[in-house]
Design a protein around this motif. Structure first.
Motif, PDB file in Angstrom:
ATOM      1  N   GLY A  92       0.781  -1.230   0.000  1.00 34.15           N
ATOM      2  CA  GLY A  92       0.000   0.000   0.000  1.00 34.15           C
ATOM      3  C   GLY A  92       0.813   1.281   0.000  1.00 34.15           C
ATOM      4  O   GLY A  92       0.325   2.335   0.429  1.00 34.15           O
ATOM      5  N   LYS A  93       2.040   1.232  -0.535  1.00 30.74           N
ATOM      6  CA  LYS A  93       2.900   2.430  -0.555  1.00 30.74           C
ATOM      7  C   LYS A  93       2.292   3.550  -1.392  1.00 30.74           C
ATOM      8  O   LYS A  93       2.160   4.692  -0.931  1.00 30.74           O
ATOM      9  CB  LYS A  93       4.293   2.070  -1.117  1.00 30.74           C
ATOM     10  N   THR A  94       1.924   3.207  -2.645  1.00 30.06           N
ATOM     11  CA  THR A  94       1.379   4.235  -3.532  1.00 30.06           C
ATOM     12  C   THR A  94       0.027   4.721  -3.014  1.00 30.06           C
ATOM     13  O   THR A  94      -0.260   5.923  -3.050  1.00 30.06           O
ATOM     14  CB  THR A  94       1.265   3.687  -4.972  1.00 30.06           C
ATOM     15  N   SER A  95      -0.783   3.790  -2.495  1.00 31.09           N
ATOM     16  CA  SER A  95      -2.094   4.183  -1.944  1.00 31.09           C
ATOM     17  C   SER A  95      -1.927   5.142  -0.770  1.00 31.09           C
ATOM     18  O   SER A  95      -2.669   6.120  -0.637  1.00 31.09           O
ATOM     19  CB  SER A  95      -2.863   2.956  -1.456  1.00 31.09           C
ATOM     20  N   THR A 114       3.823  -0.696  -9.061  1.00 30.39           N
ATOM     21  CA  THR A 114       4.661   0.468  -9.339  1.00 30.39           C
ATOM     22  C   THR A 114       5.952  -0.002 -10.011  1.00 30.39           C
ATOM     23  O   THR A 114       6.576  -0.956  -9.560  1.00 30.39           O
ATOM     24  CB  THR A 114       4.986   1.213  -8.041  1.00 30.39           C
ATOM     25  N   GLY A 140       7.706  -2.009  -4.870  1.00 28.34           N
ATOM     26  CA  GLY A 140       7.960  -3.061  -3.888  1.00 28.34           C
ATOM     27  C   GLY A 140       8.294  -4.402  -4.523  1.00 28.34           C
ATOM     28  O   GLY A 140       8.737  -5.322  -3.851  1.00 28.34           O
ATOM     29  N   LYS A 192      -3.230  -0.778   6.273  1.00 30.18           N
ATOM     30  CA  LYS A 192      -4.387  -1.687   6.083  1.00 30.18           C
ATOM     31  C   LYS A 192      -4.982  -2.135   7.415  1.00 30.18           C
ATOM     32  O   LYS A 192      -5.447  -3.271   7.537  1.00 30.18           O
ATOM     33  CB  LYS A 192      -4.002  -2.908   5.237  1.00 30.18           C
ATOM     34  N   ASP A 194      -7.629  -1.302   8.537  1.00 25.89           N
ATOM     35  CA  ASP A 194      -9.082  -1.435   8.373  1.00 25.89           C
ATOM     36  C   ASP A 194      -9.491  -2.874   8.075  1.00 25.89           C
ATOM     37  O   ASP A 194     -10.646  -3.253   8.197  1.00 25.89           O
ATOM     38  CB  ASP A 194      -9.540  -0.529   7.234  1.00 25.89           C
ATOM     39  N   ALA A 228      -4.603   3.550   4.411  1.00 22.84           N
ATOM     40  CA  ALA A 228      -4.632   4.417   3.235  1.00 22.84           C
ATOM     41  C   ALA A 228      -6.054   4.463   2.687  1.00 22.84           C
ATOM     42  O   ALA A 228      -6.523   5.495   2.229  1.00 22.84           O
ATOM     43  CB  ALA A 228      -3.672   3.888   2.177  1.00 22.84           C
TER      44      ALA A 228
HETATM   45  P1  GTP Z   1       3.877  -1.782  -5.355  1.00 16.48           P
HETATM   46  O1  GTP Z   1       4.211  -0.372  -5.672  1.00 16.48           O
HETATM   47  O2  GTP Z   1       3.608  -2.569  -6.575  1.00 16.48           O
HETATM   48  O3  GTP Z   1       4.911  -2.444  -4.494  1.00 16.48           O
HETATM   49  O4  GTP Z   1       2.507  -1.780  -4.482  1.00 16.48           O
HETATM   50  P2  GTP Z   1       2.117  -0.689  -3.382  1.00 16.48           P
HETATM   51  O5  GTP Z   1       2.807  -0.996  -2.109  1.00 16.48           O
HETATM   52  O6  GTP Z   1       2.280   0.675  -3.925  1.00 16.48           O
HETATM   53  O7  GTP Z   1       0.576  -1.017  -3.138  1.00 16.48           O
HETATM   54  P3  GTP Z   1      -0.677  -0.222  -3.739  1.00 16.48           P
HETATM   55  O8  GTP Z   1      -0.796   1.118  -3.139  1.00 16.48           O
HETATM   56  O9  GTP Z   1      -0.664  -0.329  -5.207  1.00 16.48           O
HETATM   57  O10 GTP Z   1      -1.874  -1.071  -3.108  1.00 16.48           O
HETATM   58  C1  GTP Z   1      -1.969  -2.470  -3.273  1.00 16.48           C
HETATM   59  C2  GTP Z   1      -3.390  -2.921  -2.972  1.00 16.48           C
HETATM   60  O11 GTP Z   1      -3.682  -2.744  -1.588  1.00 16.48           O
HETATM   61  C3  GTP Z   1      -4.421  -2.106  -3.734  1.00 16.48           C
HETATM   62  O12 GTP Z   1      -5.454  -2.975  -4.136  1.00 16.48           O
HETATM   63  C4  GTP Z   1      -4.939  -1.142  -2.695  1.00 16.48           C
HETATM   64  O13 GTP Z   1      -6.262  -0.738  -2.935  1.00 16.48           O
HETATM   65  C5  GTP Z   1      -4.843  -1.961  -1.420  1.00 16.48           C
HETATM   66  N1  GTP Z   1      -4.673  -1.104  -0.230  1.00 16.48           N
HETATM   67  C6  GTP Z   1      -3.736  -0.160  -0.047  1.00 16.48           C
HETATM   68  N2  GTP Z   1      -3.870   0.415   1.169  1.00 16.48           N
HETATM   69  C7  GTP Z   1      -4.931  -0.190   1.762  1.00 16.48           C
HETATM   70  C8  GTP Z   1      -5.576  -0.041   3.038  1.00 16.48           C
HETATM   71  O14 GTP Z   1      -5.216   0.794   3.877  1.00 16.48           O
HETATM   72  N3  GTP Z   1      -6.625  -0.864   3.308  1.00 16.48           N
HETATM   73  C9  GTP Z   1      -7.057  -1.785   2.409  1.00 16.48           C
HETATM   74  N4  GTP Z   1      -8.102  -2.552   2.774  1.00 16.48           N
HETATM   75  N5  GTP Z   1      -6.494  -1.942   1.200  1.00 16.48           N
HETATM   76  C10 GTP Z   1      -5.433  -1.167   0.871  1.00 16.48           C
END
Ligand code: GTP
Ligand code: MG
Length: 375
Positions: A92-95, A114, A140, A192, A194, A228
């Protein structure tokens, strides 16, 4: 070492510097505004002015000096922290960054993964007025180790994102190692929370194996449970980042000099030519500046901020897109601005010549190796 300048002590206690000079004068100690106080003297002042002194917690501030020159010392000004978001794929880094910026980058990514470093700046209003934070988003996925290493190299603080439903995973550990190797403080965002199967305590437990012990368990690492998705505790995370920046780091640069920094990303755009995302780490980058990156030379033709707006200049800690380079530079390369165009050209040409020479030598060595093998 516990030493602190009169100015820093004043800032830390929110009192005018004259108060400090006066308090010491009353104790028969003469100091001026530019002087550094040792710990006992600083404590004396603090007590004199009615502050409680916490000696068990001596704060040592560290400054990144790689980009600073001796001549900068007289003109240093505070600069925003550069914060790099790292962690295992999909945690969830980008989120998280999207939530902080109220943007939607994550949704638009191919396969939700990403594949490059994103650079952004946010502005928040704190107690002492507007504050800026620069964020780098890293991938990631295990394939992108080099990008994570690059992110760790230019950052002041690492935010380690760990999903509360997944725990510590291989790239979580890798990120910890990058941050430690770069000597960068880590703030953990347990994301996450939640989710019904979220288990923040398990994440904390797992992290203790890597010498990251949460403050609430007597350790030193700030760990903020966040979501996020539901935008939970984002302000708390930002507050903690500013606290680390203000109390553990001494982030300064000289905005009144030629820019220096690092290329974060670069690519060849069909219509615009070589486009580089640069992080300015010292000085200010201006339109028309003559810049050398590795063996590449160029004149800044256009600058764009992280929202795609044209800008005329980029002060320290700002990420900007730079147009005008003659070739695509390597991500991770450092750049420097020269006031003398001929000097810049000479340096770039010299480096290009050395590069060609070492390539020729390598080729020759490879050929003679083949010959001696009898092939
Ligand atoms: P990479 O850049 O590929 O390493 O992924 P990332 O870490 O940036 O993760 P990204 O933000 O793309 O989120 C990955 C998934 O997790 C997505 O489907 C998001 O919607 C979900 N997600 C992110 N944050 C949360 C959160 O706080 N709660 C929930 N339930 N889902 C989340
Ligand atoms: Mg991402």
């Amino acid at each position: 070492n516990g030493n602190i300048s009169v100015q820093d002590l004043a800032a830390r206690m929110h009192v005018p510097t004259t108060e400090i000079i006066k308090a010491l004068f009353m104790k028969s100690v003469m100091v001026n505004i530019n002087q550094t106080l040792d710990q006992p003297t600083a404590e004396l002042v603090a007590r004199e002015l009615g502050f409680e002194v916490q000696t068990e917690q001596t704060v040592t501030q560290t400054t990144r000096t790689e980009m600073l020159d001796l001549e900068d010392i007289e003109s240093l000004e505070p600069r925003p922290p550069v914060v790099t978001i790292m962690g295992h794929v999909d945690h969830g880094k980008t989120s998280l960054l999207d939530a902080v910026r109220s943007a939607r980058v994550a949704e638009g990514e191919a396969g939700g993964i990403t594949q490059h470093i994103g650079a952004y700046q946010i502005q928040i209003s704190g107690e002492e007025g507007e504050r800026k934070l620069t964020f780098l988003d890293t991938p990631g996925h295990e394939a992108f180790t080099a990008m994570r290493a690059r992110g760790a190299k230019v950052t002041d603080i690492t935010v380690l994102v760990v999903a509360a439903d997944d725990g510590v995973k291989p790239q979580t550990v890798e990120a910890i190692n990058h941050a430690k190797a770069a000597g960068v403080p880590i703030v953990v965002a347990i994301n996450k929370i939640d989710k019904p199967d979220a288990n923040p305590d398990r994440v904390k437990q797992e992290l203790t194996e890597y010498e990251l012990v949460p403050e609430e368990w007597g350790g030193k690492t700030v760990m903020v449970p966040v979501s996020a998705k539901q935008k939970l505790n984002l302000d708390l995370l930002l507050e903690n980042l500013l606290l680390v920046a203000d109390y553990e780091l001494d982030l300064q640069a000289n905005p009144n000099r030629e820019a220096k920094g690092t290329i974060i990303e670069a690519n060849l755009d069909k219509s615009r030519g070589p486009v580089a995302t640069a992080l300015v780490q010292n000085g200010t980058l201006h339109l028309g500046d003559i810049l050398v990156v590795g063996a590449i030379y160029g004149k800044v033709r256009a600058l764009y901020d992280d929202r795609g707006n044209r800008v005329d200049s980029a002060p320290p800690s700002t990420p900007v897109q730079v147009l005008g380079l003659t070739e695509v530079p390597q991500a991770g390369d450092e750049f420097e601005v020269y006031s003398d165009e001929r000097e810049a050209r000479r340096i770039a040409d010299e480096r290009a010549r050395k590069l060609r020479e070492s390539r020729l030598l390598e080729q020759a060595a490879a050929r003679s190796a083949r010959v001696s093998l009898g092939s």
